[in-house]
Design a protein around this motif. Structure first.
Motif, PDB file in Angstrom:
ATOM      1  N   LEU A 150       0.852  -1.186   0.000  1.00 36.78           N
ATOM      2  CA  LEU A 150       0.000   0.000   0.000  1.00 36.78           C
ATOM      3  C   LEU A 150       0.887   1.235   0.000  1.00 36.78           C
ATOM      4  O   LEU A 150       2.055   1.182   0.384  1.00 36.78           O
ATOM      5  CB  LEU A 150      -0.871   0.032   1.255  1.00 36.78           C
ATOM      6  CG  LEU A 150      -2.089  -0.872   1.327  1.00 36.78           C
ATOM      7  CD1 LEU A 150      -2.645  -0.860   2.732  1.00 36.78           C
ATOM      8  CD2 LEU A 150      -3.155  -0.416   0.335  1.00 36.78           C
ATOM      9  N   GLU A 151       0.308   2.361  -0.460  1.00 34.94           N
ATOM     10  CA  GLU A 151       1.025   3.617  -0.350  1.00 34.94           C
ATOM     11  C   GLU A 151       1.134   3.987   1.118  1.00 34.94           C
ATOM     12  O   GLU A 151       0.198   3.795   1.899  1.00 34.94           O
ATOM     13  CB  GLU A 151       0.243   4.714  -1.077  1.00 34.94           C
ATOM     14  CG  GLU A 151       0.054   4.434  -2.531  1.00 34.94           C
ATOM     15  CD  GLU A 151       0.510   5.610  -3.369  1.00 34.94           C
ATOM     16  OE1 GLU A 151       0.642   6.702  -2.787  1.00 34.94           O
ATOM     17  OE2 GLU A 151       0.727   5.416  -4.569  1.00 34.94           O
ATOM     18  N   ALA A 152       2.278   4.535   1.503  1.00 38.05           N
ATOM     19  CA  ALA A 152       2.462   4.954   2.892  1.00 38.05           C
ATOM     20  C   ALA A 152       1.390   5.965   3.288  1.00 38.05           C
ATOM     21  O   ALA A 152       0.897   5.965   4.429  1.00 38.05           O
ATOM     22  CB  ALA A 152       3.850   5.541   3.089  1.00 38.05           C
ATOM     23  N   ALA A 153       1.001   6.821   2.350  1.00 38.45           N
ATOM     24  CA  ALA A 153       0.005   7.852   2.657  1.00 38.45           C
ATOM     25  C   ALA A 153      -1.326   7.225   3.061  1.00 38.45           C
ATOM     26  O   ALA A 153      -2.038   7.713   3.934  1.00 38.45           O
ATOM     27  CB  ALA A 153      -0.179   8.771   1.459  1.00 38.45           C
ATOM     28  N   LYS A 154      -1.651   6.108   2.406  1.00 42.87           N
ATOM     29  CA  LYS A 154      -2.922   5.424   2.688  1.00 42.87           C
ATOM     30  C   LYS A 154      -2.905   4.870   4.124  1.00 42.87           C
ATOM     31  O   LYS A 154      -3.880   4.987   4.870  1.00 42.87           O
ATOM     32  CB  LYS A 154      -3.092   4.289   1.666  1.00 42.87           C
ATOM     33  CG  LYS A 154      -4.428   3.580   1.721  1.00 42.87           C
ATOM     34  CD  LYS A 154      -5.507   4.420   1.050  1.00 42.87           C
ATOM     35  CE  LYS A 154      -6.869   4.005   1.587  1.00 42.87           C
ATOM     36  NZ  LYS A 154      -7.873   5.042   1.444  1.00 42.87           N
ATOM     37  N   VAL A 155      -1.769   4.251   4.481  1.00 44.86           N
ATOM     38  CA  VAL A 155      -1.639   3.689   5.831  1.00 44.86           C
ATOM     39  C   VAL A 155      -1.650   4.815   6.863  1.00 44.86           C
ATOM     40  O   VAL A 155      -2.279   4.714   7.916  1.00 44.86           O
ATOM     41  CB  VAL A 155      -0.345   2.854   5.943  1.00 44.86           C
ATOM     42  CG1 VAL A 155      -0.180   2.302   7.358  1.00 44.86           C
ATOM     43  CG2 VAL A 155      -0.368   1.712   4.939  1.00 44.86           C
ATOM     44  N   ARG A 156      -0.974   5.909   6.500  1.00 43.17           N
ATOM     45  CA  ARG A 156      -0.944   7.056   7.423  1.00 43.17           C
ATOM     46  C   ARG A 156      -2.359   7.577   7.684  1.00 43.17           C
ATOM     47  O   ARG A 156      -2.694   7.943   8.806  1.00 43.17           O
ATOM     48  CB  ARG A 156      -0.064   8.163   6.831  1.00 43.17           C
ATOM     49  CG  ARG A 156       0.104   9.381   7.756  1.00 43.17           C
ATOM     50  CD  ARG A 156       1.084  10.374   7.172  1.00 43.17           C
ATOM     51  NE  ARG A 156       2.434   9.840   7.105  1.00 43.17           N
ATOM     52  CZ  ARG A 156       3.318   9.918   8.112  1.00 43.17           C
ATOM     53  NH1 ARG A 156       2.975  10.520   9.227  1.00 43.17           N
ATOM     54  NH2 ARG A 156       4.516   9.417   7.990  1.00 43.17           N
ATOM     55  N   GLU A 157      -3.191   7.564   6.638  1.00 46.74           N
ATOM     56  CA  GLU A 157      -4.586   7.969   6.806  1.00 46.74           C
ATOM     57  C   GLU A 157      -5.269   7.110   7.871  1.00 46.74           C
ATOM     58  O   GLU A 157      -5.984   7.612   8.729  1.00 46.74           O
ATOM     59  CB  GLU A 157      -5.355   7.788   5.479  1.00 46.74           C
ATOM     60  CG  GLU A 157      -5.518   9.047   4.679  1.00 46.74           C
ATOM     61  CD  GLU A 157      -6.166   8.738   3.336  1.00 46.74           C
ATOM     62  OE1 GLU A 157      -7.150   7.965   3.301  1.00 46.74           O
ATOM     63  OE2 GLU A 157      -5.656   9.241   2.314  1.00 46.74           O
ATOM     64  N   CYS A 158      -5.044   5.788   7.758  1.00 50.95           N
ATOM     65  CA  CYS A 158      -5.643   4.870   8.736  1.00 50.95           C
ATOM     66  C   CYS A 158      -5.140   5.167  10.145  1.00 50.95           C
ATOM     67  O   CYS A 158      -5.911   5.152  11.105  1.00 50.95           O
ATOM     68  CB  CYS A 158      -5.313   3.421   8.384  1.00 50.95           C
ATOM     69  SG  CYS A 158      -6.152   2.835   6.920  1.00 50.95           S
ATOM     70  N   VAL A 159      -3.839   5.442  10.262  1.00 50.62           N
ATOM     71  CA  VAL A 159      -3.265   5.748  11.580  1.00 50.62           C
ATOM     72  C   VAL A 159      -3.896   7.009  12.143  1.00 50.62           C
ATOM     73  O   VAL A 159      -4.322   7.052  13.306  1.00 50.62           O
ATOM     74  CB  VAL A 159      -1.729   5.905  11.483  1.00 50.62           C
ATOM     75  CG1 VAL A 159      -1.167   6.487  12.776  1.00 50.62           C
ATOM     76  CG2 VAL A 159      -1.089   4.569  11.168  1.00 50.62           C
ATOM     77  N   ASP A 160      -3.992   8.034  11.283  1.00 54.48           N
ATOM     78  CA  ASP A 160      -4.577   9.288  11.756  1.00 54.48           C
ATOM     79  C   ASP A 160      -6.017   9.075  12.212  1.00 54.48           C
ATOM     80  O   ASP A 160      -6.455   9.628  13.223  1.00 54.48           O
ATOM     81  CB  ASP A 160      -4.519  10.350  10.649  1.00 54.48           C
ATOM     82  CG  ASP A 160      -3.090  10.829  10.424  1.00 54.48           C
ATOM     83  OD1 ASP A 160      -2.248  10.547  11.300  1.00 54.48           O
ATOM     84  OD2 ASP A 160      -2.823  11.450   9.377  1.00 54.48           O
ATOM     85  N   ALA A 161      -6.756   8.251  11.441  1.00 57.67           N
ATOM     86  CA  ALA A 161      -8.151   8.006  11.798  1.00 57.67           C
ATOM     87  C   ALA A 161      -8.260   7.259  13.130  1.00 57.67           C
ATOM     88  O   ALA A 161      -9.224   7.420  13.875  1.00 57.67           O
ATOM     89  CB  ALA A 161      -8.849   7.207  10.695  1.00 57.67           C
ATOM     90  N   ALA A 162      -7.262   6.423  13.422  1.00 57.21           N
ATOM     91  CA  ALA A 162      -7.317   5.608  14.640  1.00 57.21           C
ATOM     92  C   ALA A 162      -6.694   6.321  15.839  1.00 57.21           C
ATOM     93  O   ALA A 162      -6.718   5.808  16.950  1.00 57.21           O
ATOM     94  CB  ALA A 162      -6.608   4.278  14.408  1.00 57.21           C
ATOM     95  N   THR A 163      -6.122   7.504  15.616  1.00 54.40           N
ATOM     96  CA  THR A 163      -5.472   8.226  16.718  1.00 54.40           C
ATOM     97  C   THR A 163      -6.508   8.961  17.560  1.00 54.40           C
ATOM     98  O   THR A 163      -7.310   9.717  17.031  1.00 54.40           O
ATOM     99  CB  THR A 163      -4.441   9.234  16.170  1.00 54.40           C
ATOM    100  OG1 THR A 163      -3.497   8.526  15.364  1.00 54.40           O
ATOM    101  CG2 THR A 163      -3.709   9.943  17.296  1.00 54.40           C
TER     102      THR A 163
END
Lengths: 190, 581
Positions: A150-163
């Protein structure tokens, strides 16, 4: 003395009925009526299967998942029937070994040698900590993205959403629920 | 110090102090007259209790009768607790099928909960049936706190009464503490905790299918996670409010199902100091001069805040032993940093150290982080707070009566300096009061030092020390400081569930409770019998900043003189080794 002992016995029986029987029963009744989900362990049910409890961490070691903190429970990590911390003193050689071993497995074949956030290399107090710090989540983004193609940006989105931020803006610490984050990533793949 | 950490600490102390007057006033009402509203509902139950027990509510007791009642009630409680634990395997409400508890552990736990210590040699979710948790542990959480409150109320009467032989009725004071103070507060807190995710159920443990199977020590794969549940919220509420501290689960309030969010954490932390702080105001009102209560509360608060700052600094600085390993321990917006071994992410450093300081200032002993993994000096603060005699807020009731005894010593010392008979709150302090005060202050100190000495000299005592080096000594010193001062927290690495520790610590808890409580009642009786002396030009005012300073000095001085040598062998030498490495 005998009179006082007689009173003590009767009083203890009455107090037992009141504070040991009536009180927990009333609390249970109210809890199960108003907050049934929380009162029963905040379980997460996916497709009719109980896949975890929101508040209880799980161990992850595959590269495609975000990893939780270390857990010192026995006989297996994240044993929610026997919570325990490591109780290592600050100078215990076992603490140093655990931290060093963890850093090595986290770095894996990564070439960069960024400093690892402290919560990711230490055991939690309960051995069941469901959270990691946002710093620890961001530390793992590259590995997870790589393993999932996956693109790192996509995973980062998930992290931000879960923060989760501090409660009410100031209480506690910002944190990421590892199980929920991993479940979100898995559902993304479907 | 990060600004957020500072804000959280100020907020904590601020909210605590804001609760003092309303709750303090309310408690004065509970012990001196009728409680409007609530008494219409619970009054009939209260009267029924007295009728069934054969207690007449207007029957006043002399201090010896009062003491006898305290001892009888505690003795019966210990016996019942022991039998219930031994027999839990044969009794209902035991879905996890727990066997009877061993004799030595039952002995220790029975004493532990009756003395308001709540030292736990066992792990809750792997030892106790729901029935034992409810009928013994939960009940003693209420009544042991109520006994402490009753005794401080009796002491207040000792100051306020003149030429009186009696100091109140123990059964009435105890029952009213439970019904009008502890029960309503606990009910409210328990429901608020459940809303945050604390469990409250009688169902069996839950089972979860793991996302990723884990491997156990034998190399077998384990695919399910068993999650211990139970009627936790009701017990946690009272264990916090009653300065008990005995957790439902092994790791106490570090467990996410016992303390799931920062808000639940805040509520539980406030509850630790709530009643001990408010009782200062109640005491002031009952002796007819609220300034006396404020002076004591201020002294407690100053010491608390000072120690809180110290622990924070040491824990936030992190563990020097990890510095060279490539670990990032600095605080930022993305992580709390610091010494995170044995701490939970949601609490970070700030909320872990507020809790650790509050729980050992009060004789609560619940934890939300593992004190054993604190830095040497960070972990020394909780130890010192216990060694000061649990008078910085202290236990419900027991903290305040301990502090009043220190105040008596303080006026005595000032009296010696100026050559006048010491007075405190309108009463002359004589040789008898001073003898009793010495007993109160010395008994726990002796138990800590002698107990530690026995344990580190004996093979059985050294066998279950977990951490190597000076830290191992700290574990033992902490255990005896905790038991002898009825705190209950631990450097939990120490294997304390052995006949040796169960027995020795059990004796320490008994002495720490009753060798303090009975002399206090004797002081109450003796003061009540005296006439009141008017304030004269030679009277040392005991509500001034000067007296607050004097009181703090006496507390710190007694603590330092008693424990500096032993602390040097444990945390201090460990710190020196750690920073020189």
């Amino acid at each position: 003395m005998l009179t006082q002992i007689r009173i003590s016995v009767v009083m203890l029986v009455l107090m037992t009925v009141l504070t040991g029987g009536v009180y927990p029963a009333v609390v249970t009744l109210i809890a199960q009526t108003i907050f049934p989900r929380q009162a029963n362990g905040s379980l997460i049910v996916v497709d009719g299967k109980c896949v975890g409890a929101e508040l209880i961490g799980q161990q992850f070691s595959e590269p495609k998942y975000f990893w939780s903190r270390l857990s010192a429970t026995g006989p297996v990590a994240f044993n929610a029937a026997a919570s325990s911390g490591s109780n290592y003193g600050p100078m215990n050689p076992a603490l140093k070994d655990a931290v060093t071993g963890r850093i090595e497995s986290l770095r894996g074949d990564q070439s960069d040698h960024a400093k690892v956030p402290v919560d990711l290399v230490t055991s939690s107090a309960s051995g069941l900590d469901p959270h990691i710090s946002p710093a620890s989540a961001q530390f793992q983004i590259a590995r997870v993205a790589n393993a999932r193609n996956l693109e790192a940006a996509k995973v980062r989105e998930c992290v931000d959403a879960a923060t989760e931020g501090r409660q009410f803006g100031f209480l506690g610490e910002p944190r990421v629920n590892v199980l929920k984050l991993n479940l979100a990533l898995d559902s993304l793949a479907k | 110090m990060t600004s957020n950490a500072l804000f959280q600490m100020v907020f904590y102390v601020g909210v605590l102090l804001a609760c003092v007057v309303p709750l303090g006033r309310y408690m004065t009402m509970v012990f001196t007259r009728r409680v409007p509203g609530l008494e219409n509902v619970l009054g009939p139950v209260e009267s029924l209790f007295y009728r069934l027990c054969g207690v007449r509510r207007d029957d006043e007791m002399m201090w010896k009768q009062y003491s006898l009642a305290v001892i009888a009630f505690s003795l019966v409680g210990i016996l019942f607790g022991y039998l219930l634990q031994r027999m839990q395997g044969m009794l209902p409400l035991n879905p996890a099928g727990m066997a009877g508890v061993t004799p030595d552990s039952s002995f220790n736990t029975a004493i532990s909960f009756v003395t308001n210590t709540n030292w736990q040699g066992y792990g809750g979710e792997s030892t106790m049936s729901y029935l034992t948790q409810m009928l013994f542990l939960n009940v003693q959480n209420f009544v042991s706190a109520a006994v402490g409150i009753a005794v401080v109320v009796a002491l207040a009467r000792g100051f306020s009464r003149k030429n009186s032989t009696t100091i109140g009725n123990f059964w009435v004071d105890m029952t009213r503490s439970v019904m009008y103070v502890l029960l309503p507060l606990s009910l409210l807190l328990a429901v608020m905790l459940v809303s945050q995710g604390v469990v409250q159920t009688f169902d069996n443990y839950a089972s979860v299918e793991l996302k990723e199977p884990v491997t156990n020590a034998e190399g077998e794969s384990v695919a399910t996670q068993t999650i211990a549940l139970g009627p936790a919220a009701s017990q946690i509420a009272i264990k916090q409010l009653g300065t008990n501290g005995g957790g439902f689960f092994n790791v106490n309030s570090a467990h996410p199902l016992e303390n799931p969010t920062p808000w639940s954490n805040f509520l539980e932390m406030i509850s630790i100091l709530l009643i001990p702080a408010a009782l200062c105001y109640t005491f002031g009102e009952m002796v007819g001069d609220t300034r006396q209560g404020w002076a004591i509360l201020l002294a407690m608060t100053f010491v608390f805040v000072g120690f809180l700052g110290l622990t924070y600094v040491f824990e936030q600085a992190g563990n020097p032993a990890l510095a060279g390993l490539g670990v990032d321990q600095t605080a930022s917006e993305l992580q709390s940093g610091g010494n995170m071994e044995g701490k939970e992410t949601r609490f970070g450093i700030a909320n872990s150290v507020i809790w650790a300081t509050a729980t050992t200032a009060a004789s609560n002993g619940s934890v939300n982080s593992m004190h054993d993994s604190y830095t040497p000096l960070g972990g020394m603060v909780p130890m010192v707070l216990m060694q000061l005699g649990e008078v910085i807020f202290g236990g419900a009731g027991s903290g305040l009566y301990g502090m009043v005894v220190f105040a008596i010593v303080a006026v005595f010392i000032s009296g010696l300096m100026v050559g006048r008979t010491p007075e405190y709150i309108g009463k002359k302090i004589g040789a008898y009061e001073m003898k009793m005060a010495s007993l109160v202050i010395l008994a726990p100190c002796v138990m800590v030092l002698v107990g530690t000495a026995i344990a580190v000299s004996a093979e059985q005592g050294r066998a279950t020390i977990f951490n190597p080096g000076a830290h191992g000594f700290s574990e033992v010193l902490y255990a005896f400081s905790s038991a002898s001062n009825n705190n209950g927290s631990a450097f939990a690495g120490l294997g304390a569930n052995t006949p040796f520790y169960n027995g020795l610590l059990g004796v320490c808890m008994l002495v720490g409770r009753f060798w303090v409580m009975l002399p206090v009642l004797a002081i109450a009786g003796s003061l009540a019998a005296k006439k009141s002396v008017p304030v004269g030009p030679g009277t040392l005012p005991t509500h001034t900043p000067l007296f607050v300073f004097l009181l703090i000095s006496v507390v710190m001085l007694v603590g330092a003189l008693s424990f500096l040598p032993s602390l040097a062998l444990g945390p201090i030498v460990e710190h020196l080794i750690l920073i020189s490495a």
